[in-house]
Design a protein around this motif. Sequence first.
Motif, short mmCIF file in Angstrom:
data_model
loop_
_atom_site.label_atom_id
_atom_site.label_comp_id
_atom_site.label_asym_id
_atom_site.label_seq_id
_atom_site.Cartn_x
_atom_site.Cartn_y
_atom_site.Cartn_z
N GLU A 11 0.86 -1.18 0.00
CA GLU A 11 0.00 0.00 0.00
C GLU A 11 0.89 1.23 0.00
OE1 GLU A 11 -3.10 0.21 2.88
OE2 GLU A 11 -3.58 -1.92 2.59
N SER A 12 0.35 2.34 -0.49
CA SER A 12 1.19 3.53 -0.53
C SER A 12 0.46 4.75 0.02
CB SER A 12 1.66 3.79 -1.96
OG SER A 12 0.55 4.00 -2.78
N MET A 13 1.24 5.68 0.52
CA MET A 13 0.72 6.95 1.01
C MET A 13 1.61 8.07 0.48
SD MET A 13 -0.08 5.66 4.83
CE MET A 13 -0.74 7.10 5.62
N HIS A 14 1.01 9.25 0.30
CA HIS A 14 1.75 10.37 -0.29
C HIS A 14 1.83 11.54 0.68
CE1 HIS A 14 2.02 8.84 -4.49
NE2 HIS A 14 1.08 8.02 -4.00
N TYR A 15 3.01 12.11 0.77
CA TYR A 15 3.26 13.26 1.66
C TYR A 15 4.05 14.31 0.89
CZ TYR A 15 1.97 10.04 5.37
OH TYR A 15 1.29 9.14 6.16
N ASP A 16 4.16 15.47 1.51
CA ASP A 16 5.08 16.46 0.93
C ASP A 16 6.52 16.07 1.29
OD1 ASP A 16 3.23 18.23 -0.30
OD2 ASP A 16 2.63 18.90 1.69
N VAL A 17 6.74 15.78 2.57
CA VAL A 17 8.11 15.44 3.00
C VAL A 17 8.09 14.15 3.83
CG1 VAL A 17 10.16 16.23 4.25
CG2 VAL A 17 8.76 17.89 3.04
N VAL A 18 8.96 13.24 3.46
CA VAL A 18 9.13 11.99 4.20
C VAL A 18 10.49 12.06 4.90
CG1 VAL A 18 9.39 9.48 4.02
CG2 VAL A 18 7.78 10.67 2.52
N ILE A 19 10.51 11.78 6.20
CA ILE A 19 11.76 11.85 6.97
C ILE A 19 12.06 10.48 7.54
CG2 ILE A 19 12.90 12.93 8.96
CD1 ILE A 19 11.05 15.38 8.52
N VAL A 20 13.29 10.03 7.36
CA VAL A 20 13.70 8.71 7.89
C VAL A 20 14.54 8.95 9.14
CG1 VAL A 20 14.93 6.57 7.45
CG2 VAL A 20 13.69 7.70 5.60
N ALA A 361 7.07 25.75 -1.92
CA ALA A 361 6.31 26.98 -2.21
C ALA A 361 6.48 27.39 -3.68
CB ALA A 361 6.77 28.11 -1.30
N GLU A 362 7.62 27.03 -4.26
CA GLU A 362 7.86 27.35 -5.67
C GLU A 362 7.29 26.28 -6.59
OE1 GLU A 362 12.13 27.65 -5.80
OE2 GLU A 362 12.15 29.44 -4.54
N GLY A 363 6.63 25.30 -6.02
CA GLY A 363 6.01 24.25 -6.82
C GLY A 363 7.00 23.20 -7.31
N ARG A 364 8.18 23.19 -6.73
CA ARG A 364 9.18 22.21 -7.17
C ARG A 364 8.93 20.86 -6.49
NH1 ARG A 364 14.21 25.33 -5.24
NH2 ARG A 364 15.08 23.23 -5.24
N THR A 365 9.49 19.83 -7.08
CA THR A 365 9.33 18.50 -6.47
C THR A 365 10.45 17.55 -6.92
OG1 THR A 365 7.94 16.53 -6.51
CG2 THR A 365 7.54 18.08 -8.26
N ASN A 366 10.96 16.77 -5.98
CA ASN A 366 11.96 15.72 -6.25
C ASN A 366 13.18 16.18 -7.04
OD1 ASN A 366 9.02 14.13 -6.44
ND2 ASN A 366 10.53 13.25 -5.05
N ASP A 367 13.57 17.45 -6.85
CA ASP A 367 14.82 17.90 -7.46
C ASP A 367 15.87 18.06 -6.34
OD1 ASP A 367 13.91 20.08 -6.13
OD2 ASP A 367 13.83 21.43 -7.84
N GLU A 368 16.99 18.68 -6.65
CA GLU A 368 18.04 18.83 -5.63
C GLU A 368 17.83 20.12 -4.84
OE1 GLU A 368 22.08 18.24 -6.73
OE2 GLU A 368 21.66 16.45 -7.90
N LEU A 369 17.95 20.02 -3.54
CA LEU A 369 17.82 21.21 -2.68
C LEU A 369 19.18 21.91 -2.63
CD1 LEU A 369 15.67 19.60 0.16
CD2 LEU A 369 14.89 21.28 -1.53
N ASN A 370 19.55 22.48 -3.77
CA ASN A 370 20.91 23.03 -3.88
C ASN A 370 21.22 24.14 -2.89
OD1 ASN A 370 21.88 21.30 -5.87
ND2 ASN A 370 20.79 22.44 -7.46
N ASP A 371 20.18 24.87 -2.49
CA ASP A 371 20.41 25.96 -1.52
C ASP A 371 20.87 25.40 -0.17
OD1 ASP A 371 19.63 27.65 -3.39
OD2 ASP A 371 17.70 28.19 -2.49
N TYR A 372 20.44 24.21 0.16
CA TYR A 372 20.88 23.57 1.41
C TYR A 372 22.37 23.25 1.30
CZ TYR A 372 21.31 19.76 4.88
OH TYR A 372 21.72 18.94 5.91
N GLU A 373 22.72 22.65 0.16
CA GLU A 373 24.13 22.29 -0.06
C GLU A 373 25.03 23.53 -0.04
OE1 GLU A 373 25.74 19.49 -0.35
OE2 GLU A 373 27.65 20.33 -1.02
N SER A 374 24.57 24.59 -0.68
CA SER A 374 25.47 25.75 -0.83
C SER A 374 25.52 26.61 0.43
CB SER A 374 25.04 26.60 -2.03
OG SER A 374 23.74 27.07 -1.81
N SER A 375 24.62 26.37 1.38
CA SER A 375 24.62 27.29 2.53
C SER A 375 25.21 26.70 3.81
CB SER A 375 23.20 27.79 2.79
OG SER A 375 22.33 26.72 2.91
#
Length: 558
Positions: A11-20, A361-375
Motif C-alpha cells: 500500500e502507498s501513502m503520499h506526503y510532501d516530506v518523508v523523513i527517515v 512553495a515554488e512548486g518544485r518536487t523531487n529535485d536537488e535542494l541546492n540551496d541547502y548544499e550551498s549554505s
Amino acid sequence: MSQESILPPRESMHYDVVIVGAGPAGLAAAIRLKSLNSDISVVVVEKGSTIGAHILSGAVIDPIGLDQLAPDWRSDPECPLKTRVATDQFYYLTKTRGVRLPNWAMPRLMSNHGNFIGSLGGIVRWLGARAEALGVEIYAGFAATELLYGDKREVVGIATGDMGVGRDGHPKTGFTRGMELFGKYILLAEGARGSLSKRAIARYGLDSVSGQQKYGIGLKELWQVSDNVFSSGLVQHTFGWPLSKGASGGSFLYHYGDRLVSVGFVVHLNYENPTLSPFDEFQRFKTHPLVRDTFVGGKRIAYGARVIASGGWQSAPKLVFPGGALIGCSAGFVNLARIKGSHNAILSGILAAEKACQALAEGRTNDELNDYESSWRDSVIGRDLYNVRNVKPLWSRFGLVPGVGLGGLDMWTNELFKSSIFGTLKHGKPDSDTLRPLSEVTPIVYPKPDSVLTFDKPSSVYLSNTNHEEDQPIHLRLHDPDIPIRDNLPRFGEPSRLYCPAGVYEVVYANAAGDGDPRFVINAQNCVHCKTCDIKDPAKNIEWVPPEGGGGPNYPDM
Ligand SMILES: Cc1cc2nc3c(=O)[nH]c(=O)nc-3n(C[C@H](O)[C@H](O)[C@H](O)COP(=O)(O)OP(=O)(O)OC[C@H]3O[C@@H](n4cnc5c(N)ncnc54)[C@H](O)[C@@H]3O)c2cc1C
Ligand code: SF4
C-alpha cells in the motif's frame, strides 16, 4: 518466480516530506516544516519500537540548536534538559594518575560553559510530542529499508520493511507487507552510518569529492550514584590510559538529574591492534583512581553503544541528491573535539526544512535542494566544524599526546587568526584498513570483570533491553560467508569478536580446548545497532541492514 513477484503489492501513502529517523535531526526538520507551513504534510518513520528507543548520546548539549528550534524550551516544564554545566574538567590519564589540564589553556570552543546535560533519548521524546502536536505523523517501529526511485533516477519515496518474514526469507504467519511512503522530498536523518544514506551516497557518488568518513565507537553506561559522590553539573573528559600506542579516544563522565552519571568511552575506529576490545577498554577505564569512587555503591542502570561520525568538515559528502538530502549525522555533522553533534543535527534539520519549504512553495518536487548544499559551510554548522578540522588528522598522525597538543594549538590559531598553519589536513586510511596482522602486534589481555565496577558483555547487553524477533532473516549480511574463518581468523583473530560491543560474533569450536573446525556464529538477536561491524571489518564483508521494525535496543533514557 521471485519472492517479490508473488507477494501482495504494498500500500502507498503520499506526503510532501518523508523523513527517515526520529532523532534530533529528523524531528527538528519535521517541527520546522510544520511551523513554517502547517499545510505541508510530513511523516517520520523510526525503526526503534518507540521514539528514543535507539538514541544513545552523552549528552552535553550546546543549546544553540534548541534556541532556534524551540526558543521556549528553558521554560517548558516538559523539556527534560534541566542540568546546567557547573564544572568543566579535562584530564590526561596515566595508569595511576590524572593530570588536569587548566581551563585557561583550552581553546574557547572547548568550553562547556552555558551548555546543559541530559539524556538525548529524553529530549527526542519531548521533541516527538511537540512534532505530533503540530500535526507531524510519526510511525515508530517501522524501519525504512528501500529508497524508491522515479523515471529520472530521482528518489521519490521510501519503503518500510515487511514484517513476519521467517529466517528462510519466506512469509510466515502474521506476515504484513511494508508500506510505500512517497514524498516530494525525502530527508535522511538516520544518524551515523545510516543504511539508506549509505546507499544514496553510493548511488549518487555524494562522497566523490569529500574525504572518506571516519568513525569512533562510543560505549556508554548510565549509573545512579551515591549522594556523597554526586556533583550536579560536573563534566569530566579524559584521554590517555587505558588506550596505548596505535589507538586513540577518550572518556566522558557527566553528572545530571537525580544522581545520574552518564559515563562513556570513545575508541576511534582507526585503531591498529586487532586484539583491542573497545568494550573492555571502557570497563578498564572505570577502574582508574580518578573515577572509580564515583561508581562504588552506585547502580548501573543502562548500557549501550553507537558509532559516532568523526570525519567532520573534510568528510561531509555532498548533502543533496535528486529528491532528497542528508541531515544530522547521516551527513556526519559531529564536532569531534567537543564530542558534540546534536546541536548540528538540529541546525541541519532546520536548514534543510527551510530549503524544502521554499522549494515546495515554488512548486518544485523531487529535485536537488541546492540551496541547502550551498549554505551549510557558511552557516553555524560549517563554522563549528571548520575550526576543528585538523584535530582528528593530527591525533592520527602524531599519536595521542603530541597529537592532542598540536590539535589544541591548531584550534587556538583557528580561533584567533581564522587560519591554520596546517591548512586542511586529509584523513588517513578508511577505518576498515588500519588493522595490523596478529603477527605484528602484542596481544592485549584484559582483566576479568568484577561485576561491581566492571562487567561482561552478556550482562551489559541485558541492560540495553535489546530484543529482536529471532525467526527473521539475519540482518548482518556477509558478502562472502567464508571470509571470517578463511581470511580474518588467521590474519587478525577475527576481530569482530572483540569490536562488537554486544557479543554478536563468535568463533566456536567443537570443544573448549579449541579442537575441530572453527565456525563463525552470528547472534543477530543481540545487536544494539551500533554499526561498527559495517565499518571496521577488514574485508568490508559485513553489511548491516535494518532488521524487522521495532527490533533492537530499548534504551530507557540514553
Ligand atoms: C557515545 C556518544 C556520545 C555522544 N555525546 C554527545 C554529547 O555529549 N553531545 C552532543 O551534542 N552529541 C553527542 N554525540 C553525538 C550525537 O549523539 C549525534 O550527533 C546525534 O545523535 C545525531 O542526531 P541524528 O538525528 O543525526 O541521529 P541519531 O541521533 O542517531 O538518530 C537517528 C534515528 O534514526 C533512526 N533510524 C536510523 N535508520 C533508520 C531507518 N532506516 N529507518 C527508520 N529509522 C531509522 C534511529 O533509530 C534513530 O532513532 C554523542 C554520540 C555518541 C555515540
Ligand atoms: S553486530 Fe554490528 S551493529 Fe550490531 S552490535 Fe555488533 S558491531 Fe554493532
